[in-house]
Structure formats: C-alpha cells, structure tokens
Design an enzyme around this catalytic site. Structure first.
Site, PDB file in Angstrom:
ATOM      1  N   HIS A   1       0.845  -1.204   0.000  1.00 26.35           N
ATOM      2  CA  HIS A   1       0.000   0.000   0.000  1.00 26.35           C
ATOM      3  C   HIS A   1       0.877   1.250   0.000  1.00 26.35           C
ATOM      4  CE1 HIS A   1      -2.712  -2.966   2.160  1.00 26.35           C
ATOM      5  NE2 HIS A   1      -3.462  -2.594   1.140  1.00 26.35           N
TER       6      HIS A   1
ATOM      7  N   LYS B   1      -0.604  -7.108  -7.598  1.00 25.74           N
ATOM      8  CA  LYS B   1      -0.812  -8.386  -6.899  1.00 25.74           C
ATOM      9  C   LYS B   1      -2.241  -8.869  -7.149  1.00 25.74           C
ATOM     10  CE  LYS B   1      -1.168 -10.560  -2.477  1.00 25.74           C
ATOM     11  NZ  LYS B   1      -2.530 -10.133  -2.076  1.00 25.74           N
TER      12      LYS B   1
END
Ligand code: PAF
Length: 282
Positions: A37, A149
C-alpha cells in the site's frame, strides 16, 4: 493529516482542493496497510498534488463464509503509515455511510470476472466494482492506484473505467514482496510460523514457471503442471487454482503466444493467498 468518516467531509475537502486547481489521487484500500500500500500511496503523492487514501473493509466483496469479521483492522496504524508516505487525508467510512438502508444498485461485469478468483469468489468482483465506483464518484480523482498483486482486479477496474467512460486514469503498481519472496498481503498476518514458511511455496512455484518460460516452454499446460506439482509437495498447501490467462480478457490460453498472466490462489492452512507474474515482466 485528517481522517474523515463521511462522504460530505471528503467531498468538501476535494472541492476545496479543486478550487485551488490541485490534482487529486485516490488509493483505495481495505486498511491494515503494508509496504505494498505504501508504494501505491507514494506513487500517488508523486503524481498528484493531493492524495486521498480510503480505508474501508467492504462487506459487499466478501462471501458468506469468508473472513469479513476477522479481517485485520487498525486505523491508527494505517493513519500513521499513510501520513509517513505523504497522504493528505484518510477516508474511513462506516459500512452504514457507504451502504444506506435500501441500497440496491450494483456495478457488475461479465467475461473478465468469470475466471480465476471470480470462479471461487462469485460475489467478490461485483462488490469490488460497486465500491470502487462509489469511491470514484465520491472523490472524483484524476488518478487511482491499484497493485498488480490483485492482477484480475486491476484488469477488471481498467475495463470498467473504459466501458463506463469514467473520467480518470487507473495506475497499476508493481507487486511488492517480503525479502524471502512472499507477496505482501494484509492476510499474511493470519499465518502461523509454520504456515509462514509453507507460504513460500507460492513464490517458489512462480519462479519455477518463469524459469520454464525463459527456457522456451510454450505450453501453458506444461508450466501449470510443474507449478502444481511443486505446490502439492507442501503438506500445508491446498491449491484453489493455478492458471495462465490472456492479460486483457482473463480467459485461459493454451500457448504462450501473447502477453499472459500466470496466477494462483492457494490455501495455506485456512488462509487463502494469491500471487502471480506477468510474462511480459520476466
Ligand atoms: O484491493 C483491495 O484492497 C480492495 O479490493 C479495494 C480495491 C480497496 C476495494 O474494496
């Protein structure tokens, strides 16, 4: 950095920035932020004058037997990490703020959602497309950032933005790994010490697949069989899927004759982990 809970507050802040002619980036997350993140937030801070990070564990994208209740949450830790990365505001709504009583509109997609995680998690992408559309409508960002991802999610969101003429740019950012190869995920916190070791079988099998492709293997079946064989040797691992799909359509292919995505979901104990590589990146 402010944390705001309501749609009105985040809209008022973005309106203020717009009056000053500032550009706005959005990083949608479900919180429990990690380096993956952080890389999205830093990319947004670099590209935009202001960055909004949303932290919302979206109930709509969890199936009835999935981990909605146990999904890790720590808004203070998230706020500290987001601030360190240069974010300007965290939008952290309650479910009732996002889904009022009587909520009954959804954004759904065919084709791209029918393979990979869409097969094992039938309601998942409808929940993702709906909440992401709401976040885009609330924040009205110039750019929004998603990790590779969740490769299928990224392809779906790009397709949705194109299909529905949404006026923003989607930026896909590289998958971030731990030093030993495990893809960063908020769900890694569920793993016991033994499971954490066993989880390395995902990245090891992807490395094997990459090696075969580098050495000229063109048959998807051969690459998949070798990756599955390696995973099956790990007693704590149970394969959900290992597949190779076309990057754009997310449909399975037989030959490695175009840009492809090798993707897997594997249970390590009770924890479902995903990982992947794009053939273009090897
Ligand atoms: O990738 C995630 O964390 C979620 O699916 C997203 C995009 C924040 C939507 O809830």
């Amino acid at each position: 950095m402010k944390t705001v809970k309501t749609v009105d507050e985040v809209r008022a802040q973005v309106r203020e920035w717009r009056k000053q002619g500032l550009s706005v980036g959005l990083v949608p997350t479900m919180g429990y932020l990690h380096e993956g993140h952080a890389s999205l937030i830093k990319a947004s801070v670099k590209d935009n004058d202001r960055t909004v990070v949303s932290v919302f564990v979206n109930p709509m994208q969890f199936g009835p037997t999935e981990d909605l209740e146990s999904y890790p949450r720590d808004i203070n830790r998230d706020a500290a990490l987001a601030e360190d990365c240069g974010a300007d505001i965290i939008f952290n709504p309650e479910p009732s703020e996002m889904y009022h009583k009587g909520f009954s509109s959804f954004v759904d997609m065919t084709v791209l959602t029918q393979e990979l995680c869409g097969l094992s998690r039938p309601v998942h992408f409808r929940g993702v497309c709906t909440v992401v559309t709401k976040l885009f409508n609330i924040v009205k960002p110039d750019r929004a950032y998603f990790g590779k991802k969740d490769a299928q999610q990224l392809a779906i969101i790009k397709h949705m933005v194109d299909d529905l003429n949404m006026d923003l740019t989607i930026v896909g950012c590289p998958l971030i790994r731990e030093e030993d190869g495990l893809a960063k995920s908020s769900r890694n916190t569920y793993l016991s010490a033994d499971e954490r070791k066993a989880a390395l079988v995902l990245s090891r099998s992807l490395e094997l697949g990459k090696e075969m492709i580098r050495n000229g293997e063109k048959s998807c079946a051969a690459v998949i069989a070798a990756m599955k064989e390696l995973i099956e040797k790990e007693p704590l691992a149970k394969i959900d899927y290992v597949k190779i799909v076309d990057c754009d359509t997310m449909q399975q292919i037989e030959e490695l004759d175009r840009p492809a995505l090798a993707a897997m979901a594997v249970y390590i104990g009770k924890t479902r982990l995903i990982d992947n590589f794009f053939t273009e990146d090897i």
